[in-house]
Design a protein around this motif. Structure first.
Motif, PDB file in Angstrom:
ATOM      1  N   GLY A  81      -7.785 -17.089-100.796  1.00  0.00           N
ATOM      2  CA  GLY A  81      -8.871 -16.125-100.620  1.00  0.00           C
ATOM      3  C   GLY A  81      -9.961 -16.258-101.668  1.00  0.00           C
ATOM      4  O   GLY A  81     -10.644 -15.273-102.003  1.00  0.00           O
ATOM      5  N   LEU A  82     -10.171 -17.474-102.174  1.00  0.00           N
ATOM      6  CA  LEU A  82     -11.175 -17.675-103.231  1.00  0.00           C
ATOM      7  C   LEU A  82     -12.584 -17.398-102.728  1.00  0.00           C
ATOM      8  O   LEU A  82     -13.455 -16.966-103.494  1.00  0.00           O
ATOM      9  N   GLU A  83     -12.801 -17.639-101.438  1.00  0.00           N
ATOM     10  CA  GLU A  83     -14.136 -17.416-100.867  1.00  0.00           C
ATOM     11  C   GLU A  83     -14.506 -15.939-100.871  1.00  0.00           C
ATOM     12  O   GLU A  83     -15.697 -15.591-100.786  1.00  0.00           O
ATOM     13  N   LYS A  84     -13.486 -15.053-100.972  1.00  0.00           N
ATOM     14  CA  LYS A  84     -13.767 -13.618-101.030  1.00  0.00           C
ATOM     15  C   LYS A  84     -14.103 -13.174-102.448  1.00  0.00           C
ATOM     16  O   LYS A  84     -14.796 -12.173-102.643  1.00  0.00           O
ATOM     17  N   LEU A  85     -13.609 -13.902-103.430  1.00  0.00           N
ATOM     18  CA  LEU A  85     -13.895 -13.548-104.826  1.00  0.00           C
ATOM     19  C   LEU A  85     -15.312 -13.929-105.218  1.00  0.00           C
ATOM     20  O   LEU A  85     -16.002 -13.184-105.929  1.00  0.00           O
ATOM     21  N   ILE A  86     -15.756 -15.095-104.775  1.00  0.00           N
ATOM     22  CA  ILE A  86     -17.104 -15.582-105.095  1.00  0.00           C
ATOM     23  C   ILE A  86     -17.753 -16.024-103.792  1.00  0.00           C
ATOM     24  O   ILE A  86     -17.232 -16.893-103.092  1.00  0.00           O
ATOM     25  N   SER A  87     -18.885 -15.433-103.459  1.00  0.00           N
ATOM     26  CA  SER A  87     -19.554 -15.754-102.191  1.00  0.00           C
ATOM     27  C   SER A  87     -20.190 -17.131-102.250  1.00  0.00           C
ATOM     28  O   SER A  87     -20.450 -17.678-103.334  1.00  0.00           O
ATOM     29  N   LYS A  88     -20.459 -17.677-101.087  1.00  0.00           N
ATOM     30  CA  LYS A  88     -21.077 -18.992-101.036  1.00  0.00           C
ATOM     31  C   LYS A  88     -22.479 -18.966-101.640  1.00  0.00           C
ATOM     32  O   LYS A  88     -22.880 -19.899-102.354  1.00  0.00           O
ATOM     33  N   ASP A  89     -23.218 -17.891-101.396  1.00  0.00           N
ATOM     34  CA  ASP A  89     -24.583 -17.793-101.936  1.00  0.00           C
ATOM     35  C   ASP A  89     -24.575 -17.824-103.458  1.00  0.00           C
ATOM     36  O   ASP A  89     -25.376 -18.528-104.090  1.00  0.00           O
TER      37      ASP A  89
END
Length: 572
Positions: A81-89
């Motif tokens: 769930g790393l994409e939830k901790l730091i957004s792509k933007d």
């Protein structure tokens, strides 16, 4: 760029000789013209320093690990769930990539580890302590696009990829082997479809009485085979992309290291099927297309522990029982791997087992557990070899000792000495027939004058498949087909195939024995260094049936076919 007062990037580069003081001053002048530009970016833009060299020296000076896409360390864990901790933007704007999370520690790749404001913002955003590693900005931005794109693709693919097959097992989306992190492997191995598939493979093998399961990877497919009654049969295999999750699931069950793919590993676990306990021995080896796994199934309930059920002819059984009832001496079983020697030994121990006897075994591995028998597993890596265990056995007041295999002179000498000093010793060797066992022991260094007085009996054995009793067909073979084979009956049987035997024609196996009792004549021949052929002739003159003759007796009784005996046993 916000930096610590104690460290300045330009000064580090000058100190390392990557740029001159004049070049640094020129870069600083250029930086003042570009609001917000970082000194490192300016130096790279001016061509004064290579980006990789810049990041490498910065990591070295700060004691921060330096990673690149080339070494494969810029691959974030997909399933944390790393994409939830730091957004792509945010990741794209500030060139930061989350790599892995362990408890409250988040490892992130950054291009500027001296940017304390960025690190502080990451700490607040994720509620984690930030463990930075350093990477080139271009590498990070490329990895950001790949990671966040893959995460979305994976979500969509997983949602659409689990389809029911005819067996009720779900298929899985294909992912390249190089895209699976260790954490992903563990997660995928625990997913319901993989768990069900591994369970089905094992359950079907048990139902079909398989002794081994082979899972083998090839370039574009996976092979699944069961060994049933000594013969390997192809089974409809899983899809190629399921190979890694299946291997990982098996390794988890056997408590093996799923991260180690370069070295062979061995493990074990137990399953229960219809109130039967079945031991599974796991062996993995690395092949050019991935890991091959072999699972050996040891079904204790199927082990025939009655000597009369194994396949001995009447005289052979009497000779063997006479030998094992002796107060001391040495008994050897010989034959290739998988010929049933250990089963015969267990059946003998089971017959000898009583509260008045102290029985100790040393085995590699301990295949079946017998209540009332002290069984020892060898562990060569810590010095517990056959010989070391046997030396200790002599201080354990044994009556009967069973040694899994005689592999060297020291083990053989201890066995002989034990037999001569009042112990009954049972063991195994690898030779083609019974007479050859004597020459093998002498060849490895055992003195014949010590060996022969200790020997009681040598038994060679093989396993042949039994004809299915439900469908075997009687026929009268032509003289041309029999050739030189002499039979005492005109009517023998051949395999046909039915539902009971899965259309194979054979079901189960039976042992074929060659029992050579050691008497004065054979002892005399060995001490005179007589040829092996002379020893064999003397044993046959005393009534010993060769393996071939024992096999043909089972053909005459309709237990097996001539083709099966000819495939397993060579006529002597």
């Amino acid at each position: 760029m916000v930096r610590s007062a104690r460290v300045k990037l330009g000064e580090l580069l000058v100190k390392e000789g990557l740029i001159t003081k004049e070049q640094l001053q020129k870069a600083i002048d250029e930086q003042q013209k570009s609001t917000g530009a970082r000194i490192g970016e300016v130096l790279v833009r001016l061509g004064m320093v290579n980006e990789q060299d810049l990041i490498s020296i910065l990591g070295k000076q700060l004691g921060i690990p330096y990673v690149t896409t080339g070494v494969g360390l810029l691959r974030p864990a997909i399933d944390q769930g790393l994409e939830k901790l730091i957004s792509k933007d945010f990741a794209s704007k500030y060139a930061v990539l989350p790599l892995s999370k362990n408890l409250n520690s988040l490892t992130c790749a950054v291009s500027d580890p001296l940017d304390l404001v960025l690190l502080d913002n990451l700490r607040k955003m994720t509620n984690c302590e930030i463990n930075p590693v350093i990477a080139a900005k271009s590498d990070i931005l490329k990895a950001v696009e790949e990671f966040y794109g893959k995460v979305n693709l994976l979500k969509d693919a997983v949602k659409a990829s689990y389809e029911r097959t005819e067996e009720g097992i779900e298929a899985e989306v294909e992912l390249g082997e190089d895209e699976l992190s260790l954490d992903t492997l563990i997660a995928k191995a625990e997913e319901a479809p993989v768990v069900k598939l591994v369970d089905l493979i094992i359950r079907q093998a048990i139902d079909e009485r398989a002794s081994d399961i082979h899972i083998e990877p090839y370039k574009d497919r996976v092979s699944l085979r069961y060994r049933i009654d000594g013969v390997l049969y192809d089974i409809p295999p899983p899809a190629k992309h399921l190979h890694l999750p299946i291997i990982s699931r098996i390794k988890i069950l056997a408590k093996l290291d799923i991260a180690e793919k370069r070295l062979p590993q061995d493990g074990a676990f137990m399953v229960k099927s219809e109130k039967r306990s079945i031991d599974l021995r796991i062996s993995t080896i690395p092949t050019i297309y991935g890991e091959k796994v072999v699972i050996r199934l040891l079904d204790r309930s199927q082990l025939p522990l009655e000597l009369s059920q194994l396949g001995f002819e009447q005289k052979q059984l009497e000779d063997f029982r006479k030998a094992i009832s002796a107060p001391y001496g040495m008994i050897f079983l010989t034959g290739p791997t998988g010929s049933g020697k250990t089963t015969t030994l267990y059946a003998a121990l089971n017959e000898l087992n009583n509260p008045h006897k102290n029985i100790i075994t040393v085995e590699d591995p301990v295949e079946y557990r017998i209540d009332g028998v002290n069984q020892v597993q060898v562990k060569p890596d810590i010095g517990l070899t056959f010989a070391a265990a046997l030396r200790s056995f002599l201080r354990q007041d044994p009556d009967i000792m069973m040694v899994g295999e005689v592999r060297d002179l020291e083990t053989a000498q201890i066995c002989v000495r034990s037999a001569l000093t009042g112990h009954l010793v049972l063991s195994t060797l690898h030779t083609n027939d019974a007479p050859s066992a004597i020459t093998r022991l002498i060849d490895i260094g055992v003195e014949s004058y010590l060996l022969m007085p200790s020997l009681l009996v040598i038994i060679a054995q093989r396993l042949v498949r039994k004809l299915c009793p439900e469908c075997k067909e009687a026929y009268e073979p032509s003289p041309e087909k029999l050739g030189h084979i002499k039979l005492k009956t005109d009517l023998i049987y051949k395999p046909k195939g039915c539902d009971k035997c899965n259309q194979i024609g054979y079901k189960g196996r039976v042992a074929v024995y060659e029992v050579m009792t050691i008497d004065e004549q054979i002892t005399h021949l060995v001490l005179e260094n007589a040829a092996l052929s002379k020893i064999r002739e003397a044993a046959k003159a005393k009534g010993m049936d060769s393996l071939w003759e024992s096999g043909m007796k089972k053909v005459e009784k309709g237990i097996t076919s001539p083709e099966e005996v000819m495939a397993i046993i060579t006529e002597v």
